[in-house]
Design an enzyme around this catalytic site. Sequence first.
Site, mmCIF file in Angstrom:
data_model
loop_
_atom_site.group_PDB
_atom_site.id
_atom_site.type_symbol
_atom_site.label_atom_id
_atom_site.label_comp_id
_atom_site.label_asym_id
_atom_site.label_seq_id
_atom_site.Cartn_x
_atom_site.Cartn_y
_atom_site.Cartn_z
ATOM 1 N N CYS A 338 1.096 -1.641 -0.130
ATOM 2 C CA CYS A 338 0.023 -0.265 0.156
ATOM 3 C C CYS A 338 1.204 1.015 0.315
ATOM 4 C CB CYS A 338 -0.976 0.103 0.819
ATOM 5 S SG CYS A 338 -2.143 0.770 0.972
ATOM 6 N N HIS A 428 -4.120 -5.267 1.006
ATOM 7 C CA HIS A 428 -3.508 -5.505 2.031
ATOM 8 C C HIS A 428 -4.229 -7.087 2.492
ATOM 9 C CE1 HIS A 428 -2.626 -1.762 3.790
ATOM 10 N NE2 HIS A 428 -4.019 -1.212 3.251
#
Length: 513
Positions: A338, A428
Amino acid sequence: MKGALLVAGTTSDAGKSVVVAGICRMLARRGVRVAPFKAQNMSNNSVVTLDGGEIGRAQALQARACGLEPSVRFNPVLLKPGSDRRAQLIVRGAAVGTVGAEDYFLRRQELRAVVATELATLRAEFDVVICEGAGSPAEINLRATDLANMGLARAMQLPVLLVGDIDRGGLLAHLFGTVAILEPEDQRLISGFIVNKFRGDVELLRPGLDRLVELTGRPTLGVLPYTDDLWIDAEDSLGTVADAPVGRPGPPVGTEWLTVAAVRLPRISNSTDIEALACEPGVAVRWVSEPSRLAGVDLVVVPGSKATVSDLEWLRRTGIADVLRARAAAGAPILGICGGYQMLGTHILDRVESNAGAVDGLGLLDLSVEFAAAKVLRTSSGDSAGIPVRGYEIHHGRVVRRGDPAWFTLDGQPEGSVRGAVWGTHLHGLLESDRFRRSWLRAVASAAGRAGFVAAEDVSVAAVRDGQLDLLADLVEDHLDIGQLERLLADGAPADLPILATDVVHRSVSSRD
């Protein structure tokens, strides 16, 4: 069984989240329809729910303890700090802006209504709702805007159990002082204490607990022992201590260990991504915050961030950025997740999160990212060379150019980047895909020259997580007075709880509307 109660803590990280998870799992195992609730959380560890919102990671774990899917109902207000003074405000799972203390004060009535409505609907649907406080109720400077501690308890007339971490020391004073500093109407709801993380012979503690009953009129419902086996799904950054190991890895299956350094960014988010690696035998994971700790490790992970541009500058200032460049040039493995993925790219255009405009990345991946006002929130599944992957996305940054091959496909679209031994993705939870994790670890070991490392074939992160929840439930069953817990749920706070008189005049701050 029917009712609700609030688990508060003498401090942050006192054990509220794990106690709530343990109680929820214990009740669910008994056939009770139970749900968790945290009115307001402050954490950058979050998950995407099936109903398309964002909640704190701890509430997702507590939902799992109850046998439920995560829902925005369980955490209607979430604050995600981006600096020491500002935080993104998430209401019912959706970002509604960035707030400081004064903004939050002005919105308190609106947020109270949201919290009251969500808790009321949960109580109507479930037999029991176990609520978790935030920080400590002793923070009387915040009482006027309190949504999650005594503000919630008094509004809903919830009995409160106060948890304290004895491993830190000073616990008896914390318990007594927390009650004593509260105004009388709040004190009337503090119904008992729970001691967390006790080591040794509990009989040595008994005189102190007896004296605490004499001083406060409130019993201790139980003493939970310290255990090293509870570590997965840390709620927030307090669980990511620099130089501390993650988990308790088993011995390697092969002849060599694989060492992992996870960079402890100042505004780290979703730090729990690396916990799946720590479930693997022979994989030693450690948090690091300065460049010397990266020397000789096999893999470096740059995790997510709530302040990507600021944390990128921190990487440069600390010298970690130089180490990452040298590793990439030498073919040593690096993973960015991310915000960490975005930092590894060539260009970032951010007029949303930091308002920094155009910023150069580290240039380890051929990637350009542009931040958009609308946040990407979705759960996704995909494929990596025939191996299924799944996870969730929470980010403002969009990939506008990718010059390297994609790592895998996600919902039929290319996702992530690979250049040599540098990998990056916005996804994630990716490493919780067991087959994928094992396959990727083999590639990491090969790039790191660890021919003796063998990935175990039987590790299930989901099973590890459920094992920890069952361990929590066992601790609750064995060490808490379940009878007293059931009476509090059924009857509420006892009517005869004494008010602690001190030399301090209690002045109500909750009436400052």
